[in-house]
Scaffold this motif. Structure first.
Motif, PDB file in Angstrom:
ATOM      1  N   LEU A 124       0.873  -1.169   0.000  1.00  0.00           N
ATOM      2  CA  LEU A 124       0.000   0.000   0.000  1.00  0.00           C
ATOM      3  C   LEU A 124       0.917   1.227   0.000  1.00  0.00           C
ATOM      4  O   LEU A 124       1.844   1.288   0.804  1.00  0.00           O
ATOM      5  CB  LEU A 124      -0.883   0.005   1.253  1.00  0.00           C
ATOM      6  N   PRO A 125       0.703   2.176  -0.903  1.00  0.00           N
ATOM      7  CA  PRO A 125       1.641   3.305  -1.008  1.00  0.00           C
ATOM      8  C   PRO A 125       1.806   4.044   0.321  1.00  0.00           C
ATOM      9  O   PRO A 125       0.846   4.592   0.861  1.00  0.00           O
ATOM     10  CB  PRO A 125       0.993   4.208  -2.065  1.00  0.00           C
ATOM     11  N   THR A 126       3.011   4.051   0.842  1.00  0.00           N
ATOM     12  CA  THR A 126       3.246   4.711   2.127  1.00  0.00           C
ATOM     13  C   THR A 126       3.193   6.226   2.008  1.00  0.00           C
ATOM     14  O   THR A 126       3.044   6.913   3.014  1.00  0.00           O
ATOM     15  CB  THR A 126       4.604   4.288   2.716  1.00  0.00           C
ATOM     16  N   ALA A 127       3.317   6.744   0.785  1.00  0.00           N
ATOM     17  CA  ALA A 127       3.230   8.191   0.582  1.00  0.00           C
ATOM     18  C   ALA A 127       1.788   8.671   0.523  1.00  0.00           C
ATOM     19  O   ALA A 127       1.547   9.875   0.446  1.00  0.00           O
ATOM     20  CB  ALA A 127       3.959   8.588  -0.698  1.00  0.00           C
ATOM     21  N   ALA A 128       0.826   7.755   0.548  1.00  0.00           N
ATOM     22  CA  ALA A 128      -0.593   8.119   0.504  1.00  0.00           C
ATOM     23  C   ALA A 128      -1.166   8.118   1.916  1.00  0.00           C
ATOM     24  O   ALA A 128      -1.011   7.142   2.656  1.00  0.00           O
ATOM     25  CB  ALA A 128      -1.362   7.137  -0.374  1.00  0.00           C
ATOM     26  N   LYS A 129      -1.837   9.189   2.270  1.00  0.00           N
ATOM     27  CA  LYS A 129      -2.509   9.276   3.572  1.00  0.00           C
ATOM     28  C   LYS A 129      -3.927   8.751   3.343  1.00  0.00           C
ATOM     29  O   LYS A 129      -4.848   9.510   3.010  1.00  0.00           O
ATOM     30  CB  LYS A 129      -2.507  10.719   4.070  1.00  0.00           C
TER      31      LYS A 129
END
Length: 304
Positions: A151-156
């Motif tokens: 899961l993209p860690t840069a996405a909140k």
């Protein structure tokens, strides 16, 4: 965050009574947490106006989160900027507030085509939580930070916060205030809402973004503050042992601001007066309150 229900909410282009902002129980956001959001903090300034910290950066990160999660919503930042402005004007809060803009998927299960899905937008506003003064107690969670290849860690995104919730519950069960999660390599990642810093021999260290952490806006601000104050700083991997043996530990985030950590897994930092963390905390809070010069012109955005 304060959980008292406010009178008003901004939902899909309009300020409306809180109870009128509804979605169906089978929406993608309800069933699969397909949404992205931001947390912003607004502070009353000496002239009485309300200013949001790093508003542009937060809205840009929200657009990035939406892109990473394949939630197409053209003009998202401008729409939510208007929503924030309208809601704060309608509520006219008297003190500092916490603002949460969000975009969610209503319909369109396995598609990223704008014509095949519907999305919605929300802005909520709550009184800012009471600022804790005592150092926080942390554990290193047995649960790992979800890896970027899962899961993209840069996405909140709301989906990631299910994992953070479990880590926080583990901390509470063990008598701590917060959990620090490790990444898949066993290095320190972040808490469920803040970046982690360690101090050793007068130098602060925080994990790099490549260790699978959110690009925290408060973290970036504190690194810039450290440079202003002449405090050496570096981004490099940290282990739990680095935290156990640190001179100081602190965390940074929108809700935590700059908060001192008094214990990690029962280990207390060597410097009980936390001189570096306390200096950064004082400088950060003074900038937010408008009583000391900001780092740059974009730090505070006057809204109301």
């Amino acid at each position: 965050m304060n959980t008292n229900v406010p009178e008003l909410i901004w939902h899909n282009g309009k300020v409306r009574p809180w109870a009128e902002a509804t979605v169906h129980v089978t929406t993608e956001t309800a069933m699969r947490a397909v949404n992205v959001f931001e947390g912003l903090r607004a502070y009353r300034q000496p002239d009485g106006r309300l200013a949001i910290v790093r508003l542009t950066a937060h809205l840009e990160r929200l657009e990035t989160s939406a892109a990473l999660m394949h939630i197409p919503h053209p003009g998202l930042a401008a729409e939510l900027h208007d929503g924030i402005t309208q809601l704060l004007a309608a509520l006219d809060p008297q003190g500092d507030v916490y603002v949460r803009p969000s975009v969610y998927v209503d319909t369109g299960r396995y598609t990223a085509e704008r014509t095949e899905m519907t999305t919605g937008t929300i802005v909520t506003c709550f009184p800012a939580p009471v600022r804790p003064m005592e150092p926080m107690r942390c554990i290193v969670s047995s649960r790992r930070r979800i890896a970027d290849d899962a899961l993209p860690t840069a996405a909140k995104t709301g989906a990631a916060y299910s994992g953070f919730r479990l880590a926080r519950l583990e901390a509470l069960e063990k008598g701590a205030d917060e959990a620090i999660l490790l990444n898949q390599h066993g290095n320190v990642a972040e808490t469920g809402g803040a970046a982690v810093f360690a101090v050793r021999h007068g130098r602060i260290t925080t994990p790099p973004l490549t260790d699978g952490i959110l690009a925290s806006i408060t973290r970036a601000t504190v690194l810039a503050l450290a440079e202003r104050l002449g405090i050496p700083a570096a981004e490099q991997p940290l282990t739990p042992g680095d935290l156990h043996g640190a001179d100081e530990v602190f965390v940074t985030g929108t809700l935590d601001e700059v908060r001192i950590v008094g214990q990690v897994n029962g280990h207390s930092p060597r410097h009980g007066d936390h001189p570096i963390g306390s200096a950064l905390r004082e400088e950060y809070l003074a900038m937010c309150a408008g009583t000391r010069p900001a780092l740059d012109a974009s730090f505070l955005a006057v809204i109301a």
